[in-house]
Design a protein around this motif. Structure first.
Motif, PDB file in Angstrom:
ATOM      1  N   GLY A  38      -4.686   3.517   4.959  1.00  0.00           N
ATOM      2  CA  GLY A  38      -3.860   2.324   4.795  1.00  0.00           C
ATOM      3  C   GLY A  38      -4.150   1.290   5.867  1.00  0.00           C
ATOM      4  N   LEU A  63      -7.596  -0.154   5.258  1.00  0.00           N
ATOM      5  CA  LEU A  63      -7.542  -1.132   4.171  1.00  0.00           C
ATOM      6  C   LEU A  63      -6.977  -2.460   4.658  1.00  0.00           C
ATOM      7  N   VAL A 122      -6.463   0.572  -4.942  1.00  0.00           N
ATOM      8  CA  VAL A 122      -5.811   1.776  -4.415  1.00  0.00           C
ATOM      9  C   VAL A 122      -5.890   2.961  -5.372  1.00  0.00           C
ATOM     10  N   ALA A 163       0.392   3.988  -2.839  1.00  0.00           N
ATOM     11  CA  ALA A 163      -0.260   5.248  -2.446  1.00  0.00           C
ATOM     12  C   ALA A 163       0.751   6.346  -2.111  1.00  0.00           C
ATOM     13  N   THR A 189      -5.614  -4.967  -2.938  1.00  0.00           N
ATOM     14  CA  THR A 189      -4.904  -3.697  -2.750  1.00  0.00           C
ATOM     15  C   THR A 189      -4.492  -3.092  -4.081  1.00  0.00           C
ATOM     16  N   TYR A 237       0.832  -1.206   0.000  1.00  0.00           N
ATOM     17  CA  TYR A 237       0.000   0.000   0.000  1.00  0.00           C
ATOM     18  C   TYR A 237       0.864   1.252   0.000  1.00  0.00           C
TER      19      TYR A 237
END
Length: 434
Positions: free
Chosen positions: A368, A371, A350, A171, A346, A167
């Protein structure tokens, strides 16, 4: 191009390729290439150029080096007798708590998660010793199995976490801060699980017989000695990250060295162990990195379609509250979790979910952790709940029985998510100190 048309095309292509049984890596690449060729009318040469640039840039990120190294550390420990040491060390410490040795599942998973990074590895490692021991002592198998499956998911929430690394790269969020952000929520969930076990045991004492072994200062001291190697490894890995001495990748390398030292000191080091652990790490790491590369390519196609902006604008026009957006995403992740593993969820979501969350006013770092908890839920939902499969192998019970056993702990994960949404500082406080 309308959002309905773009989203429909992407969804149909995903159903077509992934539903056909194609590898997820191949399916994501084919969806991205098909969208560019048929919808955007890109030439094959241009698609090839985009694929080369996107995949090469996503695959050479230094932060991704932490994935195979952390996985190697966890796999080395997985092949040792650490599960027996965890049980022997924790047993005298939890024996007098209502629920007794059932708490070895929760606290054993909490401890092992801090050196694993994998939910299934945590469940399998702790469960291979606790389930037979608890059954032999007359503990209720449903409560034992459910607590193990739920606590096994801590492998993703308590750092170091492979899901957090994936992640963070996708991200563009600090991995060290994600690790710090997952610590308190992980301990909170462990507290919720322990509290539930204690409550059920008080209401139904027959489900958790009293521990008959001797519990005194000497027994507890011996327990600390059993736990010492793994506690030292946790301290070195996490301490070096939180103190700023090492990056996550550097701390992972130190962790591998520490894991090898543990195998040598405990007399378990063999060339076969090293060879097998390295081979397993290469296989799983290659799969994860291929998924990240394919996801980056699909994300590029989605960006060319302007789908994230269109979806963000469409949901914003609904005038939903921030919690309404979270609720929609929670429903989406629970459904996806029935069919996909956490890494696939993921990498596929994302690019679209993060803009929505930022638009709703949530911190991407907080999201995060949110998730990761959604991914934890997916490990407990059939038909593709990985922890359920591990648990079936350990208990030899049907999938239906296993799902029923894990349901209370699934609901506790839902409760934990609500608590974090109402009190986001549980996630954000420790990262703010770094």
């Amino acid at each position: 191009m309308s959002i309905t048309f773009s989203a429909t095309v992407i969804l149909l292509l995903l159903v077509l390729f992934l539903g056909s049984g194609a590898w997820i890596f191949s399916g994501l690449m084919l969806v991205g290439a098909s969208a560019m060729y048929f919808v955007l009318d890109f030439s094959a040469a241009r698609i090839g150029t985009i694929a080369t640039k996107v995949i090469s840039s996503s695959a050479i990120s230094w932060e991704l080096a932490a994935i195979p190294i952390f996985m190697w550390m966890g796999d080395i420990i997985f092949r040792t007798d650490i599960s027996q040491r965890l049980f022997r060390g924790l047993a005298p410490m939890v024996a007098r708590i209502p629920g007794g040795l059932l708490h070895t599942n929760v606290f054993g998973c909490t401890v092992f998660a801090a050196i694993s990074g994998s939910s299934t590895a945590t469940t399998a490692t702790v469960g291979k010793i606790t389930i037979p021991e608890l059954q032999a002592r007359g503990y209720d198998l449903r409560l034992a199995a459910g607590s193990l499956a739920g606590a096994g998911s801590f492998g993703l929430l308590i750092p170091p976490s492979i899901a957090m690394i994936v992640y963070g790269v996708l991200a563009e969020v600090s991995i060290a801060k994600l690790f710090a952000g997952g610590l308190l929520p992980g301990l909170m969930m462990a507290g919720l699980y322990a509290g539930y076990i204690a409550l059920v045991s008080l209401l139904h004492p027959e489900r958790a017989p009293r521990y008959e072994g001797k519990v005194d200062a000497r027994a507890i001291a011996r327990g600390f000695v059993e736990l010492l190697p793994i506690m030292l490894l946790m301290f070195v890995v996490l301490g070096s990250i939180y103190s700023g001495i090492a990056t996550p990748s550097e701390a992972a390398a130190v962790g591998v060295f520490g894991a090898i030292v543990i195998t040598i000191v405990t007399g378990q080091f063999t060339l076969k162990l090293m060879r097998d652990s390295l081979a397993a790490t290469i296989r799983v790491s290659a799969m994860i990195l291929m998924l990240i590369a394919a996801s980056s390519f699909l994300s590029a196609a989605i960006a060319f379609l302007q789908l994230p902006n269109q979806i963000t604008q469409a949901i914003s026009s609904l005038d939903l509250s921030p919690y309404g957006v979270l609720l929609i995403l929670a429903g989406l992740y629970i459904v996806l979790g029935m069919f996909l593993d956490g890494t696939s969820m993921t990498v596929m979501t994302v690019p679209i979910a993060v803009p929505l969350i930022v638009q709703a006013g949530f911190d991407p770092l907080w999201f995060g952790i949110y998730l990761v908890i959604m991914i934890e839920m997916s490990a407990l939902t059939p038909p593709v709940g990985l922890n359920l499969f591990v648990l079936q192998g350990l208990t030899q019970r049907s999938l239906g029985e296993t799902v029923r056993a894990t349901m209370p702990f699934f609901l506790l994960l839902c409760l934990g998510t609500v608590i974090l949404a109402v009190f986001p500082q549980i996630v954000l406080w420790l990262p703010s100190l770094l």
